[in-house]
Enzyme design. Sequence first.
Site, PDB file in Angstrom:
ATOM      1  N   ASP A  62      -3.686  -6.642  -7.710  1.00  0.00           N
ATOM      2  CA  ASP A  62      -3.964  -5.945  -6.463  1.00  0.00           C
ATOM      3  C   ASP A  62      -4.327  -4.510  -6.837  1.00  0.00           C
ATOM      4  OD1 ASP A  62      -4.255  -5.537  -3.747  1.00  0.00           O
ATOM      5  OD2 ASP A  62      -2.298  -6.352  -3.216  1.00  0.00           O
TER       6      ASP A  62
ATOM      7  N   HIS B 270       0.836  -1.205   0.000  1.00  0.00           N
ATOM      8  CA  HIS B 270       0.000   0.000   0.000  1.00  0.00           C
ATOM      9  C   HIS B 270       0.872   1.255   0.000  1.00  0.00           C
ATOM     10  CE1 HIS B 270      -2.890  -2.969   1.629  1.00  0.00           C
ATOM     11  NE2 HIS B 270      -3.783  -2.225   1.024  1.00  0.00           N
TER      12      HIS B 270
END
Length: 489
Positions: A252, A181
């Site tokens: 992702d 992230h």
Amino acid sequence: MSSELERLAYGVLFPALGRPRVPNWVPPRIEAGLGGFVIFGRDIVDGDQFRDLAGQLHALRDHVLLSIDEEGGDVNRLENLGGFSMPGNRALGEIDDVELTRQAAFQIGLSLVDAGVDWDLAPAVDTAVNPLSPNGIRCFGADRDLVSRHSAAWVEGLQAAGVSACAKHYPGHGLSGTDAHLATPLVDVSREELLDSYLDPFRAAIAAGVDSIMVSHDLVPQVDDVPATISKVLLTDILRGELGYDGVVITDALEMYGIADVAPLPEAAVRAIEAGADALCLGSWAFLDDVEIAARALVEAVESGRLPLERLQSANERLARLGTRPKADVALRDNALGERLAEQVAVVHGDPVIRSDAALVIRLEPTHSPAAGSSGWGVEQLLRDAGKVVESIGLSGQTYNGPGMAKASVGEFRSEYGDDSQVVLLVRGAHRFPWQEKLIAELQTQHPDAVVVDMGVPGTDYSAFAAWIQTFGSARVCAEAAARRLLGR
């Protein structure tokens, strides 16, 4: 041809929904061919609301795919749906009974069937060989053989319930200590090591018939010079070619800095499909604008001759297979399984029973992972519900004078409730944070009579404290197991 091309471009896109009802922008994009959505915690109020929402979305067109990150444990979306809670992968790996893992995944699958979800973006099959891995609690363990066995069982259990599984995060985060992230994880292994052993959990998931695989933003510099998300070597040559995988490959989230710092959304979208991905997870804060940006980029790439039309066609064909498994009977649900597993995995060192009427809980907060959704965890309310007077403070790495706050809080608390009033230290993977290890050492010297509740990956020895409880996760059932031990039940 243009409208068909647009339909194919929309068909590979999976944005977030963003509301606990159907947003205004959604129906026309579903009509245009949008593949579906990734559901997050903010979309769920309760079971009845979400079942109604899922029904409305499915009614907009045949084969609107609803996906969700339901791993159990620390990454869950279902604990608000009728009280369902299940320990996560680390707890299952500690128990190391593949049949129990299969049962746990089957129960998660039944809950998703009941909720109207088609596709679970789980399990995480990374091997947590790096003790500093931010995904450690989401992994079955650090042994590749154990991870492979439980990955296969989890996939089999979930898909037996009628929900498509997704093995993630290919080629595997477990060697890196970086959260994708926030930055691009580095996995510095050779192609030979990848094929000889590193990819074994993915091989096991493929052998178990997994319907999809999520590709991560890992950079494997000995194999390619771009993240796996946009690497044709890793997706087409190795995953499709060497491993023989012909199911859906989803990225992702493309909003994550692990890829966004390398390629902005329109470029990442095209390069991921070029590399061999079939579905683009746009991200938890990706809505109308990002959908249009990604769709336009794909259409223009085909029209310019950069992207073969056949690549979008094959991606849509693979996606058409998802969500088509026969659904198991939801009457087979066993909501108590999670509680039994949490009881089985919990480990107690010393005597943790709180005998005082009051307790001070010092909560050391880890870095919050966006994957986990809600950051709520712990035992405070459970102790209050049992009649204890509970005061608590939460400390993070950014807390001003955290050590001073902890010291002052204990002194003030015990002056109010007595020297025998209990201090509980609540931690989750403290070994990953130097500031936490330093503070814990100070508390151990000053207050060795404290009780530690460790709800994270094992990594710190708390035996110098009066007692120590390990839950191997922070699912609600894990917190309840810890609270029962604190209360002597």
